[in-house]
Write a protein that holds these residues in place. Sequence first.
Motif, PDB file in Angstrom:
ATOM      1  N   TYR A 314       1.006  -1.222   0.097  1.00  0.00           N
ATOM      2  CA  TYR A 314      -0.007  -0.077  -0.188  1.00  0.00           C
ATOM      3  C   TYR A 314       0.664   1.069   0.126  1.00  0.00           C
ATOM      4  O   TYR A 314       0.401   2.330   0.150  1.00  0.00           O
ATOM      5  N   GLY A 315       2.030   1.234  -0.175  1.00  0.00           N
ATOM      6  CA  GLY A 315       2.941   2.249  -0.683  1.00  0.00           C
ATOM      7  C   GLY A 315       3.325   2.993   0.419  1.00  0.00           C
ATOM      8  O   GLY A 315       4.007   4.214   0.318  1.00  0.00           O
ATOM      9  N   LEU A 316       3.755   2.621   1.541  1.00  0.00           N
ATOM     10  CA  LEU A 316       4.322   3.301   2.797  1.00  0.00           C
ATOM     11  C   LEU A 316       5.704   3.380   2.610  1.00  0.00           C
ATOM     12  O   LEU A 316       6.190   2.357   2.021  1.00  0.00           O
ATOM     13  N   ARG A 317       6.100   4.590   2.906  1.00  0.00           N
ATOM     14  CA  ARG A 317       7.643   4.694   3.010  1.00  0.00           C
ATOM     15  C   ARG A 317       8.274   3.789   4.093  1.00  0.00           C
ATOM     16  O   ARG A 317       7.963   4.222   5.104  1.00  0.00           O
ATOM     17  N   THR A 318       9.086   2.810   3.839  1.00  0.00           N
ATOM     18  CA  THR A 318       9.788   2.101   5.018  1.00  0.00           C
ATOM     19  C   THR A 318      11.194   2.261   4.901  1.00  0.00           C
ATOM     20  O   THR A 318      11.850   2.835   3.943  1.00  0.00           O
ATOM     21  N   ASP A 319      11.832   1.885   6.013  1.00  0.00           N
ATOM     22  CA  ASP A 319      13.195   1.467   5.972  1.00  0.00           C
ATOM     23  C   ASP A 319      13.535   0.249   5.020  1.00  0.00           C
ATOM     24  O   ASP A 319      12.665  -0.295   4.264  1.00  0.00           O
ATOM     25  N   ALA A 320      14.895   0.095   4.855  1.00  0.00           N
ATOM     26  CA  ALA A 320      15.240  -1.061   3.717  1.00  0.00           C
ATOM     27  C   ALA A 320      14.787  -2.204   3.953  1.00  0.00           C
ATOM     28  O   ALA A 320      14.381  -3.264   3.381  1.00  0.00           O
ATOM     29  N   SER A 321      14.434  -2.657   5.527  1.00  0.00           N
ATOM     30  CA  SER A 321      14.036  -4.003   5.761  1.00  0.00           C
ATOM     31  C   SER A 321      12.591  -3.944   5.768  1.00  0.00           C
ATOM     32  O   SER A 321      11.902  -5.153   5.763  1.00  0.00           O
TER      33      SER A 321
END
Length: 456
Positions: A314-321
Amino acid sequence: MSMFAKLKHRASEGRPVRVGLIGAGKFGAMFLSQAWRIPGLHPVGVCDLSPAGARAAMRRVGWPDERFGAASFEEAARKAATYVTDDAAALIASPFIDIVIDATGSPAAGIRHVLAACAHAKHVVMVNVEADALAGPLLARRAAEAGIVYSMASGDQPALIAELVDWARTIGLDVVCAGKGTKYLPVYHRSTPDTVWGHYGFSAEQVAGGDFNPQMFNSFLDGTKSALEMAAVANACDLDPPEDGLTFPPCGVDDLPTVLRPVGDGGLLARKGAVEVVSSLERDGRPVFRDLRWGVYAVFEAPTPYVRDCFRQYGLRTDASGRYAATYKPYHLIGLELGTSVASIATRGEPTGTTGDWRGDVIAIAKRDLRAGEVLDGEGGYTVFGKLVPTERSLALGALPIGLAHGLPLRDAVPADRPIRWSDVVFDARAQAVAFRREMEDVFRGEMGLARAAHP
């Protein structure tokens, strides 16, 4: 039914929520600009140290004179007008007021007003974060004992942060960090009312042509206001302050989940469940990409691989993990949004955030080497700035809260960057604000199992 629908229903029945505003400065004036546009909300009284200044502010935001020509609270309530006064005690005591808004910014006045509201059973919207950071945990207890709502002010950043935190927790997510953005460089801690406009980039002509208070603006710049607001958030949301003050890492919205995660996972946090303020400037002064200078945020953690996949889908900006994600609101509109708090109390009996435990305190730190006999001039001034620390540390230091670091002479010299202690200043223990704060220290020290201080 929505709050707006409930307000319209109250209006149709001729029983609007009757509001008294104390403090017609910027925040109060912004609220007044919208107040008459909200059905079911009637600003019955406006109180300010300068009634003429309050009337001028009301005209500036679009009020015609006939709206504030009432000669009493009773006449204002009857005629759908507003009574302007300089008597806060009378406003709070008036039977024609249901909800009191404290927008003064004075810690001592805020304590006085909340205690009066408790005595007269009036709900309180606390714009006054200075008073809340100084004594909010005990004020909130007194309000609960009196059966009144003690609420943060929607539109101000602490209430908006509390809303994001509540949203995350209500859908089963653990909040890792929450806070806001601001313009910050380490040198700003030394800023004074004489240097503030240069840091803001305002010209002399701009300052002369506007309503600018250099000490107030400086409190935003030197880190004090951020510390006060994050103390309010920590105390309302059961989050922890950094051990040695806010660090203001440079960070844009895309990097929130990467920067504001635990050290063990590659971030900057000593622990999960923290408050922090991010800077819109890199340490060399360059602007941060997609900064959050005017906004608020919350970083949260996916509890399972399934939820981690949902973040990605759903397109959330996350960290690399993919484990940590963030949500944010890019702006806050302070007084323009304050009607939400009034409506929440009037239609739901609920605050828009409220102070709970005492987890963070804002202590006074010397801006420079201070001499014995110098008089402290409070937040945004020439002598001290506010630093957020855990409450246990503040109590162990015997530190003077920034909210009382005004008008007090120093007994001894205090070197730059050292906390000011109660033992360093001459103070009147009988003053209401001092006595109430000292009572709060004793109450919470006892609950925390800390040794009681020998009061100077």
